[in-house]
Design a protein around this motif. Structure first.
Motif, short mmCIF file in Angstrom:
data_model
loop_
_atom_site.label_atom_id
_atom_site.label_comp_id
_atom_site.label_asym_id
_atom_site.label_seq_id
_atom_site.Cartn_x
_atom_site.Cartn_y
_atom_site.Cartn_z
N VAL A 125 -4.44 -9.03 -2.75
CA VAL A 125 -5.54 -9.93 -2.88
C VAL A 125 -5.08 -11.53 -1.74
O VAL A 125 -6.13 -11.10 -1.00
CB VAL A 125 -6.03 -10.94 -4.37
N GLY A 126 -3.99 -12.17 -1.85
CA GLY A 126 -3.60 -12.70 -0.66
C GLY A 126 -3.68 -12.01 0.24
O GLY A 126 -4.18 -12.50 1.70
N CYS A 127 -3.02 -11.38 0.93
CA CYS A 127 -3.34 -10.61 2.34
C CYS A 127 -5.04 -10.09 2.50
O CYS A 127 -4.92 -10.56 3.97
CB CYS A 127 -2.44 -9.10 1.60
N THR A 128 -5.33 -9.87 1.93
CA THR A 128 -7.00 -9.34 1.90
C THR A 128 -7.66 -11.23 2.17
O THR A 128 -7.96 -11.37 3.72
CB THR A 128 -7.62 -9.32 0.89
N VAL A 129 -7.41 -11.84 1.76
CA VAL A 129 -7.31 -12.98 2.20
C VAL A 129 -7.35 -13.44 2.79
O VAL A 129 -8.34 -14.15 4.27
CB VAL A 129 -7.64 -14.07 0.65
N VAL A 179 0.31 1.60 -13.79
CA VAL A 179 -0.77 1.00 -13.61
C VAL A 179 -0.34 -0.17 -12.50
O VAL A 179 0.90 -0.77 -12.69
CB VAL A 179 -1.21 -0.29 -14.97
N MET A 180 -1.03 -0.76 -12.08
CA MET A 180 -0.19 -1.97 -10.32
C MET A 180 0.35 -3.00 -11.30
O MET A 180 -0.59 -3.60 -12.52
CB MET A 180 -1.40 -1.98 -9.82
N THR A 181 1.20 -3.63 -11.46
CA THR A 181 1.45 -4.99 -11.79
C THR A 181 0.48 -5.95 -10.61
O THR A 181 0.11 -5.94 -9.91
CB THR A 181 2.42 -5.13 -11.04
N SER A 182 0.17 -7.21 -11.94
CA SER A 182 0.09 -7.82 -11.43
C SER A 182 0.48 -8.67 -9.72
O SER A 182 -0.40 -9.65 -9.75
CB SER A 182 0.16 -9.18 -12.50
N ARG A 183 1.65 -8.95 -9.87
CA ARG A 183 2.58 -9.31 -8.58
C ARG A 183 1.72 -8.48 -7.48
O ARG A 183 1.60 -9.17 -6.44
CB ARG A 183 4.30 -9.18 -8.76
N ALA A 184 1.32 -6.83 -7.58
CA ALA A 184 0.91 -6.21 -7.29
C ALA A 184 0.04 -6.51 -6.52
O ALA A 184 -0.58 -6.64 -5.27
CB ALA A 184 1.49 -4.79 -6.74
N ALA A 185 -1.04 -6.57 -7.32
CA ALA A 185 -2.26 -7.25 -7.01
C ALA A 185 -2.90 -8.52 -6.06
O ALA A 185 -3.46 -8.60 -5.42
CB ALA A 185 -3.10 -6.32 -8.72
N ALA A 186 -1.80 -9.22 -7.31
CA ALA A 186 -1.64 -10.57 -5.96
C ALA A 186 -1.18 -10.37 -4.81
O ALA A 186 -2.18 -11.39 -4.32
CB ALA A 186 -1.18 -11.51 -6.49
N ALA A 187 -0.63 -9.85 -5.12
CA ALA A 187 -0.15 -9.88 -3.28
C ALA A 187 -1.04 -9.22 -2.47
O ALA A 187 -1.12 -9.51 -0.91
CB ALA A 187 1.32 -8.62 -2.95
N ALA A 218 1.34 -1.26 -0.19
CA ALA A 218 0.00 -0.37 0.22
C ALA A 218 1.09 1.27 -0.23
O ALA A 218 0.25 2.56 -0.68
CB ALA A 218 -0.76 0.30 1.10
N GLN A 219 1.56 1.27 0.55
CA GLN A 219 2.99 2.59 0.70
C GLN A 219 3.35 2.30 -0.73
O GLN A 219 3.58 4.32 -1.19
CB GLN A 219 3.84 2.23 2.37
N ARG A 220 4.09 1.70 -1.24
CA ARG A 220 4.68 1.43 -2.22
C ARG A 220 3.89 2.62 -2.95
O ARG A 220 4.07 3.34 -4.24
CB ARG A 220 4.75 0.52 -3.04
N ARG A 221 2.03 1.68 -3.66
CA ARG A 221 1.61 2.60 -4.20
C ARG A 221 0.78 3.99 -4.00
O ARG A 221 0.18 4.64 -4.57
CB ARG A 221 -0.02 1.29 -4.32
#
Length: 108
Positions: free
Chosen positions: A93-97, A83-91, A69-72
């Protein structure tokens, strides 16, 4: 001073970057509350090996989300944020889940 790239000069983002920054901060705060409540519940029930592992994993997941989040938020300062990278988006989603699972585990 160099000229901005074509298309950047005409862009008027309005309040959109600020709203997005605030949304990241709200989500980070929500994750912090979930992690603290999970830790509190584990301590309240008496610390066991499983409780300590759960608290450590919750803190680790919260820290990972905080870093993403701080990086974004920092990237939002650019005139045209990438655009947010797919790696960051996956991170994210993983943290939220993971935090949702920890929250549900705390309730039971």
């Amino acid at each position: 001073m160099s000229e901005p790239p074509v298309g950047v000069r005409d862009r008027d983002p309005g309040l959109q970057p600020e709203r997005t920054r605030l949304a990241w901060r709200r989500t980070t705060l929500s994750c912090a509350v979930a992690a603290v409540l999970a830790g509190r519940q584990a301590v309240h029930r008496g610390l066991s090996g499983v409780g300590i592992v759960g608290v450590a994993l919750g803190a680790l997941v919260w820290l990972a989300f905080l870093l993403v989040a701080q990086r974004r938020i920092r990237l939002m300062d650019a005139p045209r944020p990438p655009v947010m990278t797919s790696r960051a988006a996956a991170a994210v989603v993983g943290c939220t889940v993971a935090l949702a699972v920890f929250g549900a585990a705390v309730l039971w």
